[in-house]
Design an enzyme around this catalytic site. Sequence first.
Site, PDB file in Angstrom:
ATOM      1  N   ASP A 120      -7.607  -5.138   7.490  1.00  0.00           N
ATOM      2  CA  ASP A 120      -8.141  -6.324   6.814  1.00  0.00           C
ATOM      3  C   ASP A 120      -8.910  -7.355   7.652  1.00  0.00           C
ATOM      4  O   ASP A 120      -9.770  -7.748   7.248  1.00  0.00           O
ATOM      5  CB  ASP A 120      -7.156  -6.906   6.123  1.00  0.00           C
ATOM      6  CG  ASP A 120      -6.967  -5.799   4.668  1.00  0.00           C
ATOM      7  OD1 ASP A 120      -7.774  -5.502   4.045  1.00  0.00           O
ATOM      8  OD2 ASP A 120      -5.663  -5.649   4.350  1.00  0.00           O
ATOM      9  N   HIS A 167       0.798  -1.246  -0.029  1.00  0.00           N
ATOM     10  CA  HIS A 167       0.061   0.091  -0.163  1.00  0.00           C
ATOM     11  C   HIS A 167       0.890   1.245  -0.105  1.00  0.00           C
ATOM     12  O   HIS A 167       0.390   2.413  -0.045  1.00  0.00           O
ATOM     13  CB  HIS A 167      -0.850   0.079   1.136  1.00  0.00           C
ATOM     14  CG  HIS A 167      -2.040  -1.009   1.213  1.00  0.00           C
ATOM     15  ND1 HIS A 167      -2.733  -1.418   0.214  1.00  0.00           N
ATOM     16  CD2 HIS A 167      -2.160  -2.065   1.988  1.00  0.00           C
ATOM     17  CE1 HIS A 167      -3.620  -2.497   0.300  1.00  0.00           C
ATOM     18  NE2 HIS A 167      -3.218  -2.927   1.736  1.00  0.00           N
ATOM     19  N   GLU A 192      -4.717 -11.818   8.378  1.00  0.00           N
ATOM     20  CA  GLU A 192      -5.581 -10.695   8.314  1.00  0.00           C
ATOM     21  C   GLU A 192      -6.903 -10.918   7.585  1.00  0.00           C
ATOM     22  O   GLU A 192      -7.760 -10.407   7.154  1.00  0.00           O
ATOM     23  CB  GLU A 192      -4.966  -9.552   7.502  1.00  0.00           C
ATOM     24  CG  GLU A 192      -4.250  -9.879   6.206  1.00  0.00           C
ATOM     25  CD  GLU A 192      -3.543  -8.520   5.645  1.00  0.00           C
ATOM     26  OE1 GLU A 192      -3.778  -7.492   6.167  1.00  0.00           O
ATOM     27  OE2 GLU A 192      -2.793  -8.739   4.727  1.00  0.00           O
TER      28      GLU A 192
HETATM   29  C1  3PY Z   1      -4.033  -3.810   7.773  1.00  0.00           C
HETATM   30  O1  3PY Z   1      -4.275  -3.274   8.417  1.00  0.00           O
HETATM   31  O2  3PY Z   1      -4.762  -4.790   7.094  1.00  0.00           O
HETATM   32  C2  3PY Z   1      -2.405  -3.985   7.176  1.00  0.00           C
HETATM   33  O3  3PY Z   1      -2.252  -4.641   6.366  1.00  0.00           O
HETATM   34  C3  3PY Z   1      -1.635  -3.128   7.906  1.00  0.00           C
HETATM   35  O4  3PY Z   1      -0.493  -2.865   7.280  1.00  0.00           O
HETATM   36 MG    MG Z   2      -3.714  -5.845   5.287  1.00  0.00          MG
END
Ligand code: 3PY
Ligand code: MG
Length: 254
Positions: A173, A45, A147
Amino acid sequence: MPNKLKEAWKAGRKTVNGWLSIPSAFSAEMMAQLGFESLTVDLQHGVQDYMSAVACFQGMPALGPTPMARLPWNEPGIAGKLLDAGAQGLICPMVNTAAQAESFVSACRYPPLGSRSNGPVRAGLYGEPGRYFETANDDVLCLPMIETREALDNLDAILAVPGVDGIYIGPTDLGISIGLLPPIMEREDAALFAIYADVIKACRSRGKFVGLHCTTGAYVRRMHEMGFDYATLGSDVTNMALGVRAQMAAARAV
Ligand code: 3PY
Ligand code: MG
């Protein structure tokens, strides 16, 4: 070169990771002076590509924070290039299954442990000349990101993959995946903290390291106290915005 970050975690020391979203060697050089044990160039990102990642690594002093990168995705080509360019650890987004973890690890390890191709064009400049191949499989950190709900369900299988050193939680995520909306980095939900406690326990029981992404120092400290080995203190971008906003408010105060 022995990975100082891995040595710190093994010795039980909690570390603070810095996050580089700005494609600038100078910005990386500046961040390297601020007390982080590691700095991660974010190709997922962040506004970073391969050449800007190389420039960021060059901006980090050889004896400074451990240089790391987050991959844009679980793809062996860019993983090999970032390791060859000097990353001593890779964070891989969205690793949801043991098979995906195996593929990530394989990209990071030389045979017989994996399928990484030899050619450490810049990584070979670190450490003892000519010894990179011998030491890389031990020194390079492989940190899949947990995540999603699917990743939580498969956590034991992911941790059981040989070569996985630890994991990294992406709170936003993960929140989206389990229905905690809107996406917020530093939540206070008891249900989320219970998940964190379970993940920490699973990692501890398998001798794996565990970290997560945060925004503020106070939250990083609480997460260290909860049991995380490492936590990220915002990014260069978020910290710039926080700092300027506070100073701008002071400047405009009447
Ligand atoms: C998230 O919060 O999903 C991330 O990937 C943080 O870097
Ligand atoms: Mg993420």
